[in-house]
Write an enzyme that holds these catalytic residues in place. Structure first.
Site, PDB file in Angstrom:
ATOM      1  N   CYS A  59      -0.802   1.838  -5.051  1.00  0.00           N
ATOM      2  CA  CYS A  59      -1.494   3.058  -5.443  1.00  0.00           C
ATOM      3  C   CYS A  59      -0.463   4.152  -5.689  1.00  0.00           C
ATOM      4  CB  CYS A  59      -2.455   3.494  -4.347  1.00  0.00           C
ATOM      5  SG  CYS A  59      -3.728   2.285  -4.063  1.00  0.00           S
TER       6      CYS A  59
ATOM      7  N   HIS B  17       0.847  -1.173   0.000  1.00  0.00           N
ATOM      8  CA  HIS B  17       0.000   0.000   0.000  1.00  0.00           C
ATOM      9  C   HIS B  17       0.888   1.229   0.000  1.00  0.00           C
ATOM     10  CE1 HIS B  17      -3.769  -2.074   0.543  1.00  0.00           C
ATOM     11  NE2 HIS B  17      -3.177  -2.852   1.430  1.00  0.00           N
TER      12      HIS B  17
END
Lengths: 395, 563
Positions: free
Chosen positions: A188, A146
């Site tokens: 991301c 992440h």
């Protein structure tokens, strides 16, 4: 005259040689997942799928550094214990019988990752946990987890910044720890992670632009969570269906052209400018330059007679052995006559001493106790003195 | 900041009651005692902050950076401090000649050599030695080895006259560093001739002897790109191939000998005796270049990996064969316990594979070889021992049956350590290796110094402990010692120094504490300091400002009174 001919011949060849590109001599892969916990199953599956691919294409386990922060196969929530799948069809068990995890659980930290890249490790860290690449190594670095704008989270506890990563690669380049480096990241806002790189010979690619999320591909209803990320899924699809053998001629251009934004749901990026020759030259690097391993086994011809061949060397080594044997014999003859132990001077390799268990001896235990007692004594003396003084003041 | 000022104002408002609105009595004025106490309290707090808190904060957050001789390090890296040269001392012995003749021969040969040489860094120096008492080369080697001031003798050339020879010929002693040149008596150099054929012959022989070494050193010095002009393409190719397959230099190599067999036999081998007899001599010769540690293992029931193609029986050869392309998959890296990861040095794996009786004999298809080298990894040898009557493998491999395997391993070791292939005398090849290694270590330690210097400058927030500074100064001193030794032709001493320099350089670059997250964004700093400094800082600053205001006010009042 002979010399002159040689000159000309060599000159011509040198011209040719300088045009050919320098090749690498070994391949290393660093595969990192950075997130823990069951709902991040897909990140570990991403890494394990890539691990399987590079192993299939020939990089041995000793040259793969695999970092897994959690153990999905043995997670109590796993309906299929001991396995990890990256596809709902559950055709390939990624965990298999044969995987070697080098950094596991809480060992996966930013510090360990940077230490791994820059090799600033303790002397007693085993070689399987080290990146032993050199000036001739092509290195593949794959990271998933992440992340956000210019950072990637490690284990919910810390994060690595794009600056640190760039500096780590910079130090690797300074110490000639790679020849060419392919950096891949699936998280991301992944493309922000390679914006700060400054060392040459790096090709970087990521799954999504700034302010874009990277999405998971699909979930397995029996496993109960998403099993793979989109970008990794399509990269793997290319690698598994197109790059079928270690001799494949497909190049990085083909790989990056296979990105389909409508399928990936984000805009993957590629950075070429650090690579000498830029995009043109970088596209020509074959996929197996990074995902495969060079294996040029040299068979020794027992009949060849050119210098340095097996036969020549054997003769020389045999002479050497004979010489030492003769020397040994001479020594022992001399020594025997003078009644000294003959083993003393002959050629012997020192046998390694086996180190047995030893008792832990705590040497300074009494002095430590003494220090402790005196500290306590001093404190209580101060307290008692304070008590008396206070009383006398009151009085 | 504005909030702080607001606080101050409101506090002041309380202190100075508004006379017209309130009819209440004002609180009694503070006693000077109380004011003084408050002053002392505030002063005490600030004293602790300034004299204790601030220094501790400064000390604990500052990064220790030892002073490094950056300029020196960069100069080493750029090759400005030391230009490696290789003056090889060659002794010329002319037992059959008169002194003036031999002096003339020496002069003309040296002249011819200098003419032939195009690589200035590597040159041969001839020296006339006609000491008949010291004919034994080995003894003289030893004598000169102990003397620190003299150059190493690279080679001894003996020029002898021999009857009924049409032309001069040479003979290189394979086990010593001696070259014999025989010439027909009618070609003895005449002092008048400026370019006698014998001198030219000797010069050419010497040039040829050191040809590969020169090319190798040129390759090392110039890096991958440049090269000596006149190297033949085959030689250039063989040199770069040698660099590709040989191991990176290490101070200690770990040799691992493994016996693998798919069945239960052979289950023992005379490994200790074999290593002692076949390998120890070579390792002793290598002692000045690297150290070695050895371990061995026997692994029974070692199967091929399922992906590897299995051997094929070849009717015509009556042998089981392996394709050359499949050899890279021969080693079952997943299941065979190789690469034991012991110690710090790299491991060289040597595998002795005894095929099962049903697949014996096993050879490589293309050229019936039974051994191959895996570059930068190790070597494999297929041993096909004679089967016993009930067609099983012998249960024990004797020292003699291991001889071919260990001779091959020795050869593979030579290759993997990057030994030059010519001339065909092992002592000379090892000497050449000493020079090549000394040069490459000198360069690599210098370039590490440069890397460290650039790193220090480009990352201002990386800590540099004192140990790094001492390692750097050690490196630099050993580098310059190595350079001096090299200049005087003492290559073993140069290598010894370069080895230490390399170790220290690596230690300084890979210092464990020189890591840590180097970059902290400003947001992080605020996030760390604000929760701590906010609650403590506000009352402290407010108190300080109030106190300052009071002092200023009293000063003004005093001045007004005085006026």
């Amino acid at each position: 005259m002979k010399m002159l001919l040689r000159f000309l011949q060599a000159f011509g060849l040198l011209l040719l040689a300088s045009m050919a590109t320098a090749e690498h001599t070994s391949n290393w892969a660093v595969l990192v997942s950075t997130s823990r916990f069951w709902f991040n199953y897909r990140h570990l599956a991403n890494v394990l799928s890539l691990y399987r691919t590079v192993k299939r294409l020939g990089i041995p386990d000793s040259q793969i550094i695999l970092m897994l922060p959690d153990d999905m196969a043995c997670n109590p929530r796993n309906a299929f214990p001991g396995t990890v799948y990256s596809n709902a069809d559950r055709a390939v068990d990624l965990y298999g019988d044969n995987i070697e995890v080098d950094y596991r659980g809480y060992e996966v930290t930013v510090e360990n990752f940077i230490r791994l890249l820059t090799d600033r490790l303790d002397e007693d860290v085993p070689r399987s946990k080290r990146l032993g690449s050199d000036a001739g190594s092509n290195v593949l670095v794959y990271m998933t987890g992440h992340g956000g704008d210019q950072f990637l989270k490690f284990q919910d506890a810390e994060e690595i910044g794009a600056w640190d990563l760039a500096d780590a690669f910079g130090q690797m380049w300074e110490k000639k720890r790679y020849h060419e480096l392919l950096f891949m990241i699936d998280t991301c806002q992944a493309n922000t992670m390679y914006t700060h790189f400054y060392s040459p010979n790096i090709i970087a690619t990521g799954s999504s632009e700034l302010d874009q999320s990277s999405y998971s591909h699909h979930a397995d209803n029996d496993v109960g969570v998403a099993v793979i990320d989109r970008w990794t899924y399509y990269v793997l699809e290319f690698l598994e269906t197109q790059v079928t053998s270690a001799t494949s001629k497909l190049n990085l251009g083909d790989l990056f052209d296979s990105y389909d934004e409508s399928k990936i749901h984000s805009q993957p990026g590629v950075r070429w400018d650090l690579f000498p020759g830029g995009e043109q030259e970088g596209r020509l690097r074959t996929v197996v330059d990074f995902f495969g391993n060079v294996q040029n086994v040299e068979v020794e011809d027992a009949n060849a007679t050119d210098p340095g061949s097996l036969k020549e060397d054997l003769a020389e080594i045999a002479r050497l052995v004979e010489k030492w044997q003769k020397r040994d014999a001479e020594y022992s003859a001399i020594l025997n006559s003078s009644q000294i132990n003959k083993d003393q001077h002959s050629v012997h390799l020192a046998a390694r001493k086996t180190v047995g268990p030893t008792r832990m001896v705590d040497g300074g235990s009494w002095s430590k106790r003494l220090v402790g007692v005196s500290v306590i004594g001093l404190c209580s003396a101060v307290w008692v003195a304070g008590l008396y003084l206070g009383r006398s003041v009151k009085a | 900041m504005s909030a702080t000022q607001g606080d101050v104002k409101s506090l002041q408002a309380q202190d100075a009651p508004d006379a017209p609105k309130s009819v209440k009595r004002a609180p009694p004025p503070e006693t000077s005692q109380a004011i003084y106490t408050r002053f002392k309290v505030i002063a005490a707090f600030w004293a602790v902050i300034i004299f204790l808190g601030f220094p501790i904060w400064w000390k604990t957050t500052s990064i220790y950076r030892a002073h490094l001789p950056i300029q020196d390090m960069l100069e080493w890296a750029n090759g400005k401090t030391c230009r490696p040269v290789f003056p090889l001392e060659i002794h010329l012995m002319t037992p059959t000649m008169q002194l003036p003749e031999s002096q003339h021969l020496l002069r003309t040969t040296q002249h011819a050599l200098d003419d032939l040489n195009e690589f200035a860094a590597h040159h041969l120096r001839l020296k006339l030695v006609n000491d008949s008492s010291a004919l034994n080369v080995e003894q003289r080697e030893k004598a000169s080895g102990t003397d620190a001031e003299e150059a190493d003798i690279a080679l001894t050339v003996r020029v002898l006259s021999q009857d009924d020879l049409p032309a001069p010929r040479s003979y290189l002693h394979a086990e010593t560093t001696q070259l014999d040149i025989f010439y027909p008596p009618n070609q003895a150099p005449i002092p008048s001739s400026s370019n006698p054929p014998l001198s030219v012959f000797i010069a050419q022989e010497l040039q040829q002897l050191y040809w590969e070494e020169k090319a190798t050193i040129a390759h090392v010095l110039s890096g991958e790109t440049g090269n000596l002009d006149s190297i033949s393409p085959q030689l250039a190719e063989s040199i770069s191939r040698r660099f590709r397959r040989s191991m990176k230099y290490a101070d200690t190599y770990h040799l691992s000998f493994s016996l693998f067999t798919p069945g239960s036999a052979p289950s023992s081998w005379d490994i200790e005796a074999a290593v002692q007899e076949y390998l120890a001599p070579l390792l002793n010769e290598f002692a000045s270049i690297s150290n070695f540690t050895i371990d061995t293992q026997v692994q029974l029931y070692a199967s091929f990996s399922p992906m590897a193609p299995s051997p094929v029986f070849e009717e015509t050869e009556a042998a089981w064969t392996l394709q050359k392309e499949d050899l890279s998959a021969f080693i079952n890296a997943a299941e065979w316990p190789l690469n034991p990861s012991i110690g710090s040095g790299p491991t060289l794996n040597f595998i002795l594979y005894v095929p099962s009786p049903s697949q014996s004999p096993l050879v490589v298809k293309e050229n019936h070889a039974s051994s191959w080298i895996v570059p930068q990894w190790g070597g494999v040898f297929l041993l096909n021992p004679p089967l016993s009557s009930d067609s099983t493998n012998p249960s024990h491999l004797s020292k003699d049956s291991l001889r071919p395997a260990f001779m091959t391993f020795s050869h593979q070791l030579l290759t993997l350590l990057g030994t030059p292939t010519t001339p065909s005398s092992l002592p000379l090849r090892l000497q050449a290796l000493v020079r090549v290694r000394a040069a490459s270590l000198l360069l690599s330690a210098s370039s590490t110094m440069g890397s460290l210097a650039r790193l220090t400058e480009s990352l201002p927030s990386i800590p540099i402990p004192a140990t790094v500074a001492s390692s750097v100064s050690d490196t630099l001193s050993h580098l310059s010692a190595a350079c001096t030794h090299m200049k005087h032709g003492r290559f073993s001493a140069a290598l010894a120094n370069a080895r230490i320099a390399e170790i220290e350089a690596e230690r300084s670059f890979f210092e464990k504490s020189m890591v840590g997250q180097v970059y902290f964004p400003d947001e992080h700093k605020i996030a760390v300091y604000l929760p701590l400094l906010g609650p403590i800082g506000v009352p402290l600053i407010v108190g300080l400002m109030k106190e300052l205001k009071r002092i200023v006010a009293t000063l003004k009042a005093r001045r007004a009174n005085a006026a």
